[in-house]
Design an enzyme around this catalytic site. Structure first.
Site, PDB file in Angstrom:
ATOM      1  N   GLY A 242      11.145  88.057 -46.396  1.00 65.59           N
ATOM      2  CA  GLY A 242      11.275  87.497 -45.053  1.00 65.59           C
ATOM      3  C   GLY A 242      11.745  88.554 -44.071  1.00 65.59           C
ATOM      4  O   GLY A 242      11.118  88.806 -43.070  1.00 65.59           O
ATOM      5  N   GLY A 707      28.340  90.224 -47.681  1.00 62.25           N
ATOM      6  CA  GLY A 707      26.882  90.159 -47.821  1.00 62.25           C
ATOM      7  C   GLY A 707      26.338  91.510 -48.242  1.00 62.25           C
ATOM      8  O   GLY A 707      26.944  92.548 -47.958  1.00 62.25           O
ATOM      9  N   GLU A 710      21.619  93.537 -46.035  1.00 61.71           N
ATOM     10  CA  GLU A 710      21.151  94.462 -45.002  1.00 61.71           C
ATOM     11  C   GLU A 710      21.866  95.801 -44.997  1.00 61.71           C
ATOM     12  O   GLU A 710      21.339  96.800 -44.515  1.00 61.71           O
ATOM     13  CB  GLU A 710      21.282  93.780 -43.626  1.00 61.71           C
ATOM     14  CG  GLU A 710      20.330  92.606 -43.514  1.00 61.71           C
ATOM     15  CD  GLU A 710      20.663  91.642 -42.388  1.00 61.71           C
ATOM     16  OE1 GLU A 710      20.130  91.817 -41.302  1.00 61.71           O
ATOM     17  OE2 GLU A 710      21.453  90.702 -42.624  1.00 61.71           O
TER      18      GLU A 710
END
Lengths: 746, 350
Positions: A242, A707, A710
């Site tokens: 995505g 996270g 990225e």
């Protein structure tokens, strides 16, 4: 009411292999375009062959006459869209191009849509439309239009931020650099192109389409089609990547859904690779000027980061690159500023580390240049400017193990042996060798999500949330968290996800999906455990009877007194005594405002690169990348390392390969395919090592998860560019760095 | 895509008989089908020649000449051990091209006929004299900097992208064709045309002529001990060349008895550097000689569209390929065939 302990550990933390792996490698995983409902029509749209002007003529009759063609939709006969495609009902809305008029705003914009019984007929029908244009000169480069002031460069990103006194910082500097870096337009190239299979039943709509944000997408489609979000079933079990491009509805998808309503039959639209370059977002070009200064001790007196970034003529999103200079290095003054340039290109959108990737690329090069100018080792220079609290705001970090990342990465890489002078290292086969490093940095946002847990009489459970597996491994990591939350072994837990009729799983973006959807699942499981505790402590036959004041914990399908393994009760027994066939719990997760106010929350890392450059031919090869990252609790080391590796490879891609090239006459992208739009292949990736540094974060969220999606790009781009400089002595400030840059410098 | 007739003849004669206006022969389809999908090529009839019998063989004649059928797949030719011993730089060039999947599909004949990668040729909406005669050339004044530096014309600045053709040109390969007027041989070097004022005529084949085989003369094997292909590109694999060079020599008594040099991706045809070859003959190998020969190979080069860097790169590539050839063909195929990143390393083991 008994207290229950949040447990996290027996499933999470394990390097579990992907639960969907076998389905994927055996072709059983159904992606959107694999669906073929009865009576389905194929849609193919015509992409504009110019970038600016208007469509003067379409051979509609020729297309209509082609056997198999059922509908030709143009601005002249486009069915009404109840919602305004030019409106922006939410901050995540983009204006989309759905044949509002005959204006062409970028090459690749849909200018007509053909429906036919077969893909071949629809393709030929689209070709037969043979558009003629009234073209105007396209503006596709940053110098092609006047800059404009930007208020919000990205979602909620500030346009201009100043901390301290930049002018005083410049004046106080003993050493300064003033350098300008260019980054090109880049296009997401997920292996799975955008696709939708749309089926209407009255005002009820079923969509098979890859989505990083199921609930948000349904709300957007509901607005556009004038129906209730609850009447939309969006199925997105798997995404073939995505990277930010599948979070927000785009023109082609909306057109296909509209066409299905018009035709009264299911419609499938699947973009070709070339069509991926235009209407579904990209990373816009930037030109970044960095003026950095430091005092005689190598301490930053100013970071002054200005970005000129491209956006479309009809939207505002652009790379908030300068904001990468906020929050990382300690400096007495930090200024981030943005200007936009309107170009005849598709609207840029969030593309893996939007803003951070291009901003970090420039910042980490600039830091290297200043370290060199000041005569300080690049790693030592970063350590001297280590921020103990968030620069500017003074907020404490919720956790920050960056120092350990530097140490562990440098140790694994062997950084201590780096000669200061460039061009001094050679491999045994005569290649120029260089070492460079960069700091990786990415915010740890959290969104809102909900989840449901159902425990059954046999002691198994189903946990549900409408999450998104983009290939990153959500099916597995979320199941691990869910199993921990409800205190069951992983094989006793069924995860249901990827479906909009489930509780809202939030957005798979901003590297926040595991924390957000995982938090909701864990909380739903916890709700079941709380109910079990209440039941058991009130059941005379339970070993836990009367233990209402104790603290319970759930583990392996049993409820126990915390710290007392001997006293416990099986879930199934508690349900049986209560005469319940199942027990349902609900949960949610979001970040309390107070936490965002009180703490700066980020993932950190350090990336070290070794490149070899052929001294005669200029060809570059990355020989080694070592990245050490601290990202809170790692739910699944196998998947997290894989994501971090993917990010680092993307960084390599940014540094040396990716760039869309516009034809100056037509504005078309010349290299809109995977042969000529270069991304690295296996042979480009040699040594690749990921180290995860332990980090216990009590503030970022209940589970301590940051996270990893990225951050791998950040740091890596600069590390490679800096290594190229160290190998050759040539500083290239335009990405991607290519062999012609190095030949020209000799 | 535009509807077309599809025929599958069972003999070369039948295939040629099926030819007509706007027909195209189909081999592995790795180039033609892509161009049909984009609409750049729209043949009215596709003649699938992959069922023609007997064209999938590699045969060695008594004198050592090798005859390769036009339907031999790139991967099969590259991995044929006997062939690789006779023509190692051809095998190296094959393995440097495309990807494993594409090499499994691509045929020898199709490779010889592949079209330029000029993006203006591949884009049906662009002006291109090569694809649509008389429309002009959008590459001139465009944004493609991998254009030709030799033999280009105001009509066209395209290059031939084949790796395979470069060593074949150097080794005097001969193409066997069958056509409406019978069979004939064409020197590979004469197969592709420079654009001149008729860029649409990409080859010297007459309409309907079909490549059925390729012959490598017996003399080619004499170069096998000193033969290298070098391919320069930004990506380590799966990319067309910015510049490539095939260099080979026979060494006798410490001198170069005979040399061969051809360059790829610099012109609309594989560029045989005969002047350079003559300079090399009779000389002891060495860096100065190779630099002068490379200089001679690029005599007459002129940049198109700001790609002057390619001239410099081509000189350096030619010189490096000559040095690598002089050092000797490695015993084993390098892990990264034709890459500057395996050349020297592997030579140290040779």
């Amino acid at each position: 009411m008994p207290d229950t302990l949040t447990r996290f550990g027996s499933n999470s933390g394990q390097p579990t292999t992907r639960r969907d792996g076998i389905a994927k490698v055996t072709g059983q995983a159904t992606f959107a375009a694999d669906n073929h409902p009865e009576g389905m029509l194929h849609a193919v749209y015509v992409p504009a062959g110019i970038a600016r002007g208007r469509v003067a003529h379409l051979e509609v009759e020729a297309a209509r006459a082609h056997p198999g063609v059922t509908h030709v939709i143009t601005p002249g006969n486009r069915p009404d869209l109840p919602g305004d495609p030019d409106a922006k009902p939410t901050r995540f809305s983009f204006r989309i191009e759905v044949l509002q008029d005959d204006t062409v705003r970028y090459a690749g914009q849909p200018i007509a849509l053909v429906l036919a019984e077969t893909l071949e007929a629809a393709t030929e029908g689209a070709r037969l439309l043979a558009p003629r244009y009234e073209a105007e000169p396209p503006r596709t480069g940053l110098d092609d239009n006047a800059p404009f002031a930007v208020e919000e460069p990205g979602f909620g990103a500030p346009g201009d931020t100043v901390h301290g006194d930049p002018e005083a910082g410049h004046a106080a500097a003993a050493t300064s650099i003033d350098a300008t870096y260019d980054t090109p337009p880049q296009y997401h190239n997920a292996m799975e192109s955008h696709a939708v299979v749309a089926q209407w039943d009255g005002d009820r709509l079923t969509l098979d389409t890859p989505s990083q944000a199921l609930a948000m997408s349904c709300a957007a489609y509901a607005h556009l089609f004038g129906i209730e979000a609850a009447d939309i079933t969006l199925r997105s079990p798997y995404l073939g990547g995505g990277f930010g491009s599948k979070a927000i509805p785009n023109g082609p998808m909306v057109l296909a859904i509209l066409a299905a309503r018009e035709a009264g039959r299911p419609v499938k639209l699947s973009l070709t690779r070339r069509q991926m370059f235009g209407p579904v977002g990209h990373r816009g070009a930037t030109r970044q000027r960095l003026r950095l200064g430091c005092d005689a001790d190598g301490r930053l007196t100013v970071i002054d980061h200005e970005t000129l970034a491209a956006t479309s003529t009809f939207e505002t999103f652009l790379e908030s690159a300068s904001n990468a200079s906020q929050g990382l290095y300690a400096s007495s003054a930090i200024r981030s500023a943005h200007q936009g340039v309107r170009l005849d290109v598709g609207t840029p959108g969030p593309m893996r580390a939007p803003g951070e990737a291009s901003g970090s690329a420039a910042l980490e090069c600039a830091m290297d240049e200043l370290a060199q100018a000041a005569g300080i080792d690049p790693l030592e220079f970063r350590l001297r400017n280590y921020a103990e609290t968030e620069p500017g705001t003074g907020k404490p970090y919720s956790s920050k193990a960056l120092r350990e990342c530097y140490a562990r990465g440098a140790e694994a890489f062997g950084w201590a042996d780096r000669p200061a002078r460039p061009g001094t290292m050679r491999s045994t086969d005569g290649k120029l060798v260089g070492w460079g490093m960069g700091t990786a940095f990415f915010p740890s946002p959290m969104f809102a999500a909900e989840a449901r847990a159902t425990l059954r009489a046999d002691g198994s459970a189903t946990l549900e949330t409408g999450g998104a597996d983009m290939g990153q491994g959500a099916w597995t990591a979320l199941a691990q968290i869910a199993a921990d939350g409800i205190g069951l072994p992983l094989d006793r837990v069924e995860l249901r996800s990827g479906l909009s009729t489930l509780p809202d799983g939030g957005v798979a973006g901003g590297s926040g999906h595991t924390a957000t959807a995982g938090g909701a699942l864990h909380s739903a499981g916890g709700d079941v455990v709380r109910q079990l505790s209440e039941l058991a402590s009130g059941q005379p036959d339970s070993p836990l009877f009367g233990a209402g004041n104790a603290t319970f914990e759930a583990r392996g399908g049993r409820l126990q007194i915390a710290g007392d393994d001997g006293r416990g009760d099986a879930f199934a027994d508690i349900l049986a005594r209560a005469g319940l066939s199942e027990l349902t719990g609900s949960g949610s997760a979001s970040r309390p405002d107070a936490d965002s106010r009180d703490y700066a929350m980020n993932s950190h890392g350090a990336v070290f690169a070794e490149v070899a450059v052929d001294p005669d031919l200029g060809q570059i090869r990355v020989r080694r990348l070592v990245g050490a990252f601290a990202a809170g609790r790692i739910v699944n080391p196998r998947l997290a390392e894989s994501q971090l590796m993917g990010g680092m490879i993307w960084g390599l891609s940014f540094a040396l390969h990716e760039a869309a090239v516009h034809d100056p006459r037509s504005g078309r992208i010349l290299n809109a395919d995977l042969a000529e739009y270069r991304v690295p292949v296996n042979a480009d990736v040699q040594g690749l090592e990921v180290i995860t540094v332990e980090e216990d974060d009590p503030h970022v969220n209940a589970l301590g998860i940051k996270g990893v999606g990225e951050i791998g790009i950040t740091g890596t781009v600069g590390a490679i560019a800096n290594a190229v400089w160290h190998a050759t002595g040539t500083r290239v400030r335009r990405f991607p760095i290519g062999l012609a840059d190095l030949l020209a410098a000799e | 895509m535009k509807p077309f007739d599809f025929v599958q003849p069972r003999s070369a004669r039948d295939a040629v008989a099926q030819w007509g206006p706007d027909a195209a022969y189909l081999g592995g389809g790795t180039n033609l089908v892509d161009l049909m999908k984009t609409g750049a090529l729209q043949p009215a009839r596709v003649i699938d020649v992959t069922r023609l019998p007997g064209l999938d063989r590699i045969e060695v004649a008594a004198d050592g000449a090798v005859r390769i059928g036009a339907l031999v797949r790139n991967a099969d030719l590259a991995r044929d051990a006997d062939f690789a011993v006779r023509a190692p730089m051809v095998a190296e060039a094959l393995l440097a091209g495309a990807s494993g999947q594409l090499r499994n599909a691509a045929t020898l004949g199709g490779n010889l006929m592949q079209h330029t990668r000029c993006p203006y040729f591949m884009e049906p909406d662009a002006a291109c004299n090569r694809r649509a005669p008389g429309t002009g050339c959008d590459a001139i004044g465009g944004a493609w900097d991998n254009a030709a530096i030799l033999g280009h014309a105001p009509s066209c600045i395209a290059t031939n992208p084949s790796d395979l053709c470069v060593p074949l040109a150097a080794l005097d390969a001969v193409v066997e064709v069958e056509g409406p007027d019978g069979a004939r041989d064409i020197a590979l070097e004469e197969l592709h045309r420079l654009p001149g004022d008729a860029p649409e005529r990409e080859t010297t084949l007459a309409p309907g002529e079909l490549i059925v085989a390729l012959r490598l003369p017996a003399e080619a094997a004499a170069f096998a001990g000193h033969a290298r292909y070098l391919k320069v590109r930004e990506r380590t694999s799966y990319a067309f060349a910015l510049v490539s060079a095939a260099a080979a020599m026979r060494l006798e008594g410490g001198r170069i008895a005979e040399a061969r040099l051809a360059l790829g991706a610099v012109a609309a045809k594989p560029w045989r550097a005969r002047t350079a070859e003559k300079m090399l003959a009779g000389q002891p190998p060495g860096p100065d000689l190779f630099a002068r020969a490379a200089e001679a190979a690029l005599a007459g080069a002129a940049p198109a569209e700001g790609n002057g860097w390619k001239i410099d790169l081509a000189r350096r590539t030619a010189a490096r390929a000559l040095a690598a050839a002089a050092a000797g063909t490695p015993e084993r195929m390098p892990a990264l065939p034709a890459s500057p990143f395996s050349l020297s390393e592997d030579l140290s083991h040779a």
